[in-house]
Design a protein around this motif. Structure first.
Motif, PDB file in Angstrom:
ATOM      1  N   MET A 195       0.868  -1.167   0.000  1.00 47.92           N
ATOM      2  CA  MET A 195       0.000   0.000   0.000  1.00 47.92           C
ATOM      3  C   MET A 195       0.910   1.224   0.000  1.00 47.92           C
ATOM      4  N   GLY A 196       0.323   2.407  -0.067  1.00 52.79           N
ATOM      5  CA  GLY A 196       1.150   3.609  -0.038  1.00 52.79           C
ATOM      6  C   GLY A 196       1.821   3.793   1.312  1.00 52.79           C
ATOM      7  N   LYS A 197       2.822   4.661   1.321  1.00 52.69           N
ATOM      8  CA  LYS A 197       3.475   4.997   2.602  1.00 52.69           C
ATOM      9  C   LYS A 197       2.421   5.560   3.555  1.00 52.69           C
ATOM     10  N   TYR A 198       1.495   6.344   2.982  1.00 54.42           N
ATOM     11  CA  TYR A 198       0.373   6.853   3.768  1.00 54.42           C
ATOM     12  C   TYR A 198      -0.910   6.236   3.220  1.00 54.42           C
ATOM     13  N   HIS A 199      -1.516   5.401   4.042  1.00 56.90           N
ATOM     14  CA  HIS A 199      -2.729   4.696   3.620  1.00 56.90           C
ATOM     15  C   HIS A 199      -3.942   5.493   4.126  1.00 56.90           C
ATOM     16  N   VAL A 200      -4.629   6.141   3.187  1.00 58.37           N
ATOM     17  CA  VAL A 200      -5.751   7.015   3.547  1.00 58.37           C
ATOM     18  C   VAL A 200      -7.041   6.202   3.534  1.00 58.37           C
ATOM     19  N   HIS A 213     -15.176  10.513  -2.369  1.00 65.40           N
ATOM     20  CA  HIS A 213     -15.016  10.887  -3.784  1.00 65.40           C
ATOM     21  C   HIS A 213     -14.039  12.046  -3.944  1.00 65.40           C
ATOM     22  N   HIS A 214     -14.072  12.946  -2.994  1.00 60.85           N
ATOM     23  CA  HIS A 214     -13.111  14.039  -3.011  1.00 60.85           C
ATOM     24  C   HIS A 214     -11.683  13.498  -2.882  1.00 60.85           C
ATOM     25  N   ALA A 215     -11.513  12.524  -1.999  1.00 60.06           N
ATOM     26  CA  ALA A 215     -10.177  11.925  -1.812  1.00 60.06           C
ATOM     27  C   ALA A 215      -9.698  11.258  -3.098  1.00 60.06           C
ATOM     28  N   GLU A 216     -10.619  10.627  -3.811  1.00 63.40           N
ATOM     29  CA  GLU A 216     -10.256  10.005  -5.096  1.00 63.40           C
ATOM     30  C   GLU A 216      -9.680  11.060  -6.045  1.00 63.40           C
ATOM     31  N   LYS A 217     -10.350  12.223  -6.070  1.00 61.00           N
ATOM     32  CA  LYS A 217      -9.897  13.295  -6.965  1.00 61.00           C
ATOM     33  C   LYS A 217      -8.564  13.870  -6.502  1.00 61.00           C
ATOM     34  N   THR A 218      -8.472  14.164  -5.202  1.00 59.16           N
ATOM     35  CA  THR A 218      -7.254  14.759  -4.660  1.00 59.16           C
ATOM     36  C   THR A 218      -6.042  13.861  -4.908  1.00 59.16           C
ATOM     37  N   LEU A 219      -6.221  12.549  -4.683  1.00 64.15           N
ATOM     38  CA  LEU A 219      -5.087  11.627  -4.809  1.00 64.15           C
ATOM     39  C   LEU A 219      -4.958  11.067  -6.221  1.00 64.15           C
ATOM     40  N   GLY A 220      -6.027  11.185  -7.021  1.00 62.15           N
ATOM     41  CA  GLY A 220      -5.989  10.682  -8.390  1.00 62.15           C
ATOM     42  C   GLY A 220      -5.988   9.165  -8.477  1.00 62.15           C
ATOM     43  N   ILE A 221      -6.519   8.511  -7.469  1.00 57.96           N
ATOM     44  CA  ILE A 221      -6.571   7.037  -7.467  1.00 57.96           C
ATOM     45  C   ILE A 221      -7.937   6.577  -6.971  1.00 57.96           C
ATOM     46  N   GLY A 222      -8.241   5.311  -7.228  1.00 59.55           N
ATOM     47  CA  GLY A 222      -9.504   4.737  -6.776  1.00 59.55           C
ATOM     48  C   GLY A 222      -9.302   3.848  -5.561  1.00 59.55           C
ATOM     49  N   LYS A 231      -8.443   1.148  -3.059  1.00 54.65           N
ATOM     50  CA  LYS A 231      -7.331   0.191  -2.904  1.00 54.65           C
ATOM     51  C   LYS A 231      -6.236   0.368  -3.954  1.00 54.65           C
ATOM     52  N   GLU A 232      -6.165   1.564  -4.548  1.00 51.83           N
ATOM     53  CA  GLU A 232      -5.095   1.843  -5.499  1.00 51.83           C
ATOM     54  C   GLU A 232      -3.984   2.655  -4.820  1.00 51.83           C
ATOM     55  N   VAL A 233      -2.822   2.662  -5.473  1.00 52.99           N
ATOM     56  CA  VAL A 233      -1.650   3.341  -4.918  1.00 52.99           C
ATOM     57  C   VAL A 233      -1.173   4.378  -5.933  1.00 52.99           C
ATOM     58  N   THR A 234      -0.751   5.545  -5.465  1.00 57.83           N
ATOM     59  CA  THR A 234      -0.234   6.557  -6.400  1.00 57.83           C
ATOM     60  C   THR A 234       1.072   6.057  -7.033  1.00 57.83           C
ATOM     61  N   ALA A 235       1.385   6.591  -8.206  1.00 53.55           N
ATOM     62  CA  ALA A 235       2.549   6.113  -8.957  1.00 53.55           C
ATOM     63  C   ALA A 235       3.839   6.229  -8.144  1.00 53.55           C
ATOM     64  N   ASP A 236       3.920   7.257  -7.287  1.00 50.19           N
ATOM     65  CA  ASP A 236       5.149   7.422  -6.497  1.00 50.19           C
ATOM     66  C   ASP A 236       5.153   6.567  -5.227  1.00 50.19           C
ATOM     67  N   GLY A 237       4.087   5.805  -5.037  1.00 45.40           N
ATOM     68  CA  GLY A 237       4.041   4.910  -3.873  1.00 45.40           C
ATOM     69  C   GLY A 237       3.798   5.621  -2.548  1.00 45.40           C
ATOM     70  N   PHE A 266       0.924   7.407  -1.562  1.00 44.47           N
ATOM     71  CA  PHE A 266      -0.427   7.338  -1.007  1.00 44.47           C
ATOM     72  C   PHE A 266      -1.203   6.156  -1.557  1.00 44.47           C
ATOM     73  N   SER A 267      -2.050   5.594  -0.709  1.00 45.07           N
ATOM     74  CA  SER A 267      -3.057   4.656  -1.183  1.00 45.07           C
ATOM     75  C   SER A 267      -4.375   5.072  -0.548  1.00 45.07           C
ATOM     76  N   LEU A 268      -5.468   4.611  -1.150  1.00 51.75           N
ATOM     77  CA  LEU A 268      -6.797   5.034  -0.697  1.00 51.75           C
ATOM     78  C   LEU A 268      -7.648   3.793  -0.471  1.00 51.75           C
ATOM     79  N   GLU A 269      -8.457   3.837   0.566  1.00 52.71           N
ATOM     80  CA  GLU A 269      -9.388   2.736   0.784  1.00 52.71           C
ATOM     81  C   GLU A 269     -10.681   3.270   1.376  1.00 52.71           C
ATOM     82  N   GLU A 270     -11.799   2.826   0.814  1.00 52.40           N
ATOM     83  CA  GLU A 270     -13.093   3.124   1.431  1.00 52.40           C
ATOM     84  C   GLU A 270     -13.296   2.053   2.482  1.00 52.40           C
ATOM     85  N   VAL A 271     -13.378   2.445   3.749  1.00 51.15           N
ATOM     86  CA  VAL A 271     -13.406   1.443   4.814  1.00 51.15           C
ATOM     87  C   VAL A 271     -14.752   1.400   5.515  1.00 51.15           C
ATOM     88  N   GLU A 272     -14.956   0.282   6.211  1.00 53.80           N
ATOM     89  CA  GLU A 272     -16.137   0.132   7.049  1.00 53.80           C
ATOM     90  C   GLU A 272     -15.887   0.824   8.382  1.00 53.80           C
TER      91      GLU A 272
END
Lengths: 436, 160
Positions: free
Chosen positions: B75-80, B98-107, B109-115, B117-123
């Motif tokens: 996952m990214g160094k910072y897992h959001v 959805h805002h986080a998706e735009k800000t980070l440019g990922i969907g 459980k995806e990771v940014t190209a530079d490794g 950040f990653s994003l997860e919609e959690v329970e």
């Protein structure tokens, strides 16, 4: 740390040390009645301790509301195997955020509660199963445990009483199902958290096939005040058979969301309008989730109710885990039902087919309904499919998914009808997130 | 595999925590603590944990597949992690996701190209009364607005 202003209507029993300087330290604890109950318990017989908990009418704060004293009495008096006390700190019922505060603000109270439970069932080891997301609380509890050891409140011959007890923390790693007590036992044994066949009940054969007492954090935190001030005093705070206070987590469309300690049986409307400061933006109340996402919802008309286990059961709902979620008139109930079902479909462990398949199908049906692709016959079908899950699974997760869904379909059919015939959602929410 | 002395100390303590012969109980905590240090759960790590806990690698792997916090891929160094469960849903958690998706440019459980950040919609993460809530790695952030999220991400970008 506290995250919301206290309310003057609170009755502070388990939260009484919240807000004191260094409330998590042993010194603060000792200066404010800490460990008095433990010394009292040492002078009592195990039967007397269990009787006192029975008199208190304390009922499990994790959600099921089982009488705590009765649960303690199920642990066999003698056992060739060691016995264990396990604290269920896997708080993950949507809407619930109270155990977190108890551990963060008063970890020593929980330790004392575990010691008294250990004394009552003759156990000498305890484990605190903390959900993985609460990593900082592993550190908080480890620090509190280390402090208790260093001052002789844990370990061998505690304070010269001859009573030995060790406590360990254990982390989960993200699974709602592990809050179910037998799934928690599999998890603490290093396996996937899947519910066990009962009987045998954990009291007879639990962790590592040994007699095990499992209690929620708030349940055990209430034990020191009960033993210290007597079960009768605790019982008197609540309503008959529903002793004491409970930490209510108010959230949703309300002016002052927060965690408040209120007597069991406190009126729900007063909770919303007096404790919670009323509806946000002056909107009208539409529905309430009384105690976590597993509970059937109450309509606004049903909210003049005493929040105790028996009154909620009479209203065909549940008091649950104390997660009281307030919904205003702009809430799309189809969307709300969909979000609940997504959660259960994600968290179903897959062991029982009615739950595994039922939650997934219901999620798809609710999604289609919300997208405007539903048919009129889907509305009763959603209810019917949910009812087919009831009572047909090893654990309560299947029921937990079905019960709120049935209540939403039955109580808010007009919201479902408004989505028929290709109509887009009449409420504001237009986005749809993907949860894999 | 070699780990830091702190992690080795944690492992040693874990193996003492459970009743004699019950080292399998240490599997889940060991995996999570190791993941915190090495980033994700590799085949090598599964073998290592299996050896230390005296179980088969399969017994470790099946656990990894079950628990949502254990990741087989980095996952990214910072897992959001943005919560969208009921209390957060009612207070804008989904919009925030959805805002986080735009800000980070990922969907999800995806990771940014530079490794980074990653994003997860959690329970539900247990912050319902202070919703909407976000966890970045293990740190909680309460009543998060879109602006606050951007600010948090901005601060972390600078920290890289």
């Amino acid at each position: 740390m506290l995250y919301n202003e206290p309310s003057p209507l609170e009755v502070k029993i388990v939260t009484k040390r919240f807000g004191l300087p260094n409330s998590a330290s042993l010194d603060t604890y000792l200066a404010n009645d800490g460990f008095k109950a433990f010394f009292k318990a040492i002078e009592m017989t195990p039967e007397q301790i269990i009787d006192e908990v029975k008199v208190s009418a304390l009922r499990g704060r994790g959600g099921a509301g089982f009488p705590a004293g009765l649960k303690w009495s199920f642990v066999p008096r003698t056992s060739p195997k060691p016995k264990y006390v396990i604290v269920n700190a896997d708080e993950s019922e949507p809407g619930t955020c109270k155990d977190r505060l108890l551990m963060e603000n008063d970890p020593q109270q929980l330790i004392e509660g575990i010691l008294i439970a250990g004394r009552a069932i003759d156990a000498h080891k305890g484990y605190i199963y903390i959900r993985g997301e609460y990593r900082y609380l592993i550190d908080v509890m480890d620090r509190a445990i280390a402090e208790a050891y260093s001052r002789g409140y844990l370990g061998k011959n505690i304070q010269g009483t001859g009573f030995d007890f060790d406590i360990y923390t254990h982390t989960g790693a993200g699974a709602y199902e592990c809050g179910e007590e037998t799934a928690l036992l599999d998890s603490i044994e290093g396996k996937r958290g899947i519910p066990r066949m009962k009987p045998p009940f954990p009291a007879v054969s639990g962790a590592w096939q040994s007699p095990t007492l499992l209690n929620n954090v708030e349940t055990l935190s209430a034990v020191p005040p009960i033993i210290r001030d007597g079960g009768a005093a605790f019982a008197a705070l609540g309503t008959p058979k529903n002793g004491g206070t409970r930490m209510v987590c108010l959230s949703g469309h309300i002016n002052k969301p927060g965690v408040y300690e209120l007597p069991v049986g406190f009126n729900l409307l007063r909770m919303i309008y007096e404790v919670g400061g009323g509806m946000r933006n002056g909107k009208k109340l539409k529905a309430v989730v009384p105690g976590g996402s597993s509970c059937p919802l109450l309509t606004a008309d049903e909210c003049d109710i005493a929040m105790d286990f028996d009154s909620l059961a009479k209203a065909k709902s549940m008091l649950g885990s104390g997660g009281t979620v307030i919904l205003d008139e702009n809430t799309c109930m189809v969307k709300f039902a969909l979000r609940i079902m997504k959660f259960y479909a994600h968290e179903s462990c897959g062991w029982c087919i009615p739950c595994r398949e039922g939650t997934t199908w219901l999620k798809k049906m609710l999604q289609r309904m919300h997208d405007g692709g539903g048919q009129k016959s889907d509305i009763p079908l959603i209810g019917e499919l949910s009812k087919n899950m009831l009572g047909r699974t090893f654990c309560a997760l299947g029921d937990a998914a079905a019960m709120p869904t049935i209540s939403i379909v039955e109580k808010f059919p007009e919201d479902f009808e408004a989505h028929l015939n290709g109509h887009p959602c009449p409420y504001e929410h237009s986005h749809e997130a993907v949860l894999v | 595999m070699t780990f830091s002395p702190e992690l080795e100390a944690k492992f040693a303590k874990l193996l003492e925590t459970y009743p004699p012969g019950r080292t399998r109980s240490a599997v889940i905590p060991m995996l999570l603590f190791a993941q915190d240090e090495v980033g994700h759960i590799s085949n090598e790590l599964i073998e290592e944990v299996a050896k230390r806990c005296k179980v088969t690698p399969l017994q470790v792997d099946e656990v990894v597949g079950y628990y949502s916090m254990l990741h087989r891929k980095p996952m990214g160094k910072y897992h959001v992690q943005v919560c969208t469960n009921i209390s957060c849903l009612l207070t804008g958690g989904e919009e925030l996701y959805h805002h986080a998706e735009k800000t980070l440019g990922i969907g999800n459980k995806e990771v940014t190209a530079d490794g980074q950040f990653s994003l997860e919609e959690v329970e539900c993460i247990g912050a319902c009364s202070w919703a909407p809530a976000v966890q970045i790695n293990y740190e909680f952030h309460h009543q998060v607005t879109a602006e606050r999220l951007d600010q948090l991400v901005g601060e972390l970008r600078k920290r890289q």
